[in-house]
Design a protein around this motif. Structure first.
Motif, short mmCIF file in Angstrom:
data_model
loop_
_atom_site.label_atom_id
_atom_site.label_comp_id
_atom_site.label_asym_id
_atom_site.label_seq_id
_atom_site.Cartn_x
_atom_site.Cartn_y
_atom_site.Cartn_z
N ALA A 116 45.53 -12.50 59.20
CA ALA A 116 46.45 -11.21 59.00
C ALA A 116 47.89 -11.56 59.89
O ALA A 116 47.98 -12.32 60.59
CB ALA A 116 46.01 -10.28 60.24
N ILE A 117 49.01 -11.15 59.26
CA ILE A 117 50.22 -11.41 59.74
C ILE A 117 50.59 -10.20 60.72
O ILE A 117 50.39 -8.91 60.19
CB ILE A 117 51.28 -11.29 58.41
N ILE A 118 50.98 -10.60 61.88
CA ILE A 118 51.11 -9.66 63.08
C ILE A 118 52.61 -9.49 63.37
O ILE A 118 52.98 -10.28 64.42
CB ILE A 118 50.15 -9.86 63.91
N ALA A 167 46.69 -13.49 63.30
CA ALA A 167 45.15 -12.94 63.86
C ALA A 167 44.21 -13.73 62.74
O ALA A 167 44.33 -13.30 61.52
CB ALA A 167 45.06 -11.51 64.05
N GLN A 217 40.38 -12.22 63.69
CA GLN A 217 40.79 -11.31 64.67
C GLN A 217 40.99 -11.74 66.08
O GLN A 217 40.77 -11.15 67.12
CB GLN A 217 39.66 -10.37 64.56
N GLU A 218 41.50 -13.35 66.07
CA GLU A 218 42.12 -13.47 67.29
C GLU A 218 43.36 -14.17 67.08
O GLU A 218 43.75 -14.57 66.16
CB GLU A 218 41.14 -15.00 67.70
N TYR A 219 44.25 -13.95 68.10
CA TYR A 219 45.81 -14.16 68.01
C TYR A 219 45.96 -15.59 67.92
O TYR A 219 45.41 -16.16 68.86
CB TYR A 219 46.57 -13.64 69.05
N GLU A 244 39.64 -13.75 57.40
CA GLU A 244 40.42 -12.76 57.33
C GLU A 244 41.69 -13.46 58.19
O GLU A 244 41.40 -13.76 59.38
CB GLU A 244 40.18 -11.55 58.04
N LEU A 279 46.10 -10.43 55.28
CA LEU A 279 46.29 -9.27 55.21
C LEU A 279 47.77 -9.19 56.17
O LEU A 279 48.21 -9.87 56.82
CB LEU A 279 45.57 -8.47 56.48
N LEU A 295 49.35 -18.43 67.76
CA LEU A 295 50.76 -18.46 67.47
C LEU A 295 51.14 -19.34 66.30
O LEU A 295 50.16 -20.40 66.03
CB LEU A 295 51.34 -19.22 68.76
N VAL A 319 52.82 -13.46 64.90
CA VAL A 319 51.63 -14.37 65.00
C VAL A 319 50.65 -14.08 64.03
O VAL A 319 50.77 -13.13 63.20
CB VAL A 319 51.20 -14.03 66.43
#
Lengths: 155, 111
Positions: B103-105, B81, B84-86, B101, B33, B88, B79
């Motif tokens: 995700a680029i945050i 996810a 759904q956990e961050y 999933e 995502l 690094l 960072v």
């Protein structure tokens, strides 16, 4: 009087419609609470001399709701007397002076709800995956909260 | 204009792997995502990518940049996810399951 009927609740909503201070306050009102504290984040019309036309917000919705739930859980650990917590955040276009976020907390006495509201907004800015784009007359800018530890604002 | 897309990244390295093979070279389909600036640079909001089952978070970033080279400019500001956990970008070892999933945050700006 049976306070066990008024179970503490968290009300979390991300929505594109205009936010309502009345609606959010009423969610947290409780006959066992003497205080409701509120924070409203609104849209300023300027940034560094540039005129802001409006803001646009997007979110990683499922994770944002999970992170806000974690904030509520932490609030209840730090301030056990807090009764209800409501966090409403707007997504999509937010016109100038309208609210982007409303946070309301109720507690029996005012100190806890005042502190909890401040903790909620500060932690939201540090940890909830929501992004704001400021739209100016000729350009736009993705904002970065100073609370975000992976932002590189010294570039 | 942003759109979803499907993209097969590469073939698995092991040939003729038997069912139940759990080698780390076996590739996994994950949902990637993209948000905010990363969605603008990648040109889409989500896609399925085939990546190794086990890799560091930095290696995962490099896999994604191979597909979307324009993302390279934000490497120091993002960072992940993962589930759904961050996470690094670095040495942290990720063990990915099919359909996970990622995700680029970019730097967040809620509130």
């Amino acid at each position: 009087m049976d306070e066990s009927e008024d179970v503490p609740k968290d009300f979390i909503k991300l929505k594109t419609e205009k936010l309502s201070v009345d609606e959010v306050s009423e969610l947290v009102v409780s006959p066992y609470c003497g205080a409701v504290s509120l924070f409203i984040g609104t849209t300023r019309n300027n940034f560094e001399g540039k005129k802001v036309i409006h803001l646009e917000y997007e979110a990683y919705t499922s994770m944002a709701e999970t992170e806000i739930k974690k904030i509520c859980r932490d609030v209840r650990k730090k301030w056990p007397s807090v009764k209800h917590i409501a966090v409403h955040h707007r997504l999509g276009v937010v016109p100038i002076t309208e609210a982007s976020v409303i946070i309301a907390v109720s507690s029996p006495h005012r100190a806890e709800s005042l502190e909890a509201v401040m903790y909620c907004i500060n932690t939201l800015k540090a940890s909830v995956p929501i992004w704001k784009k400021e739209i100016y007359e000729d350009e736009y800018s993705w904002k970065e909260n100073k609370e975000c530890f992976w932002a590189n604002s010294e570039k | 204009r942003l759109s979803s897309g499907r993209r097969r990244h590469r073939e698995p390295a092991a040939e003729g792997s038997p069912a139940g093979d759990r080698g780390s070279m076996r590739c996994q389909q994950v949902s990637v995502l993209y948000f905010a600036r990363s969605a603008e640079l990648a040109g889409l909001r989500c896609e399925t990518l085939s990546v190794p089952r086990q890799l560091t978070s930095l290696q995962l970033w490099e896999e994604i940049v191979k597909v979307h080279p324009r993302l390279a400019v934000i490497r120091d500001q993002v960072v992940f996810a993962v589930r759904q956990e961050y996470v690094l970008l670095g040495d942290q070892l990720l063990v990915l399951q099919p359909g996970d999933e990622v995700a680029i945050i970019p730097p967040i700006s809620g509130g």
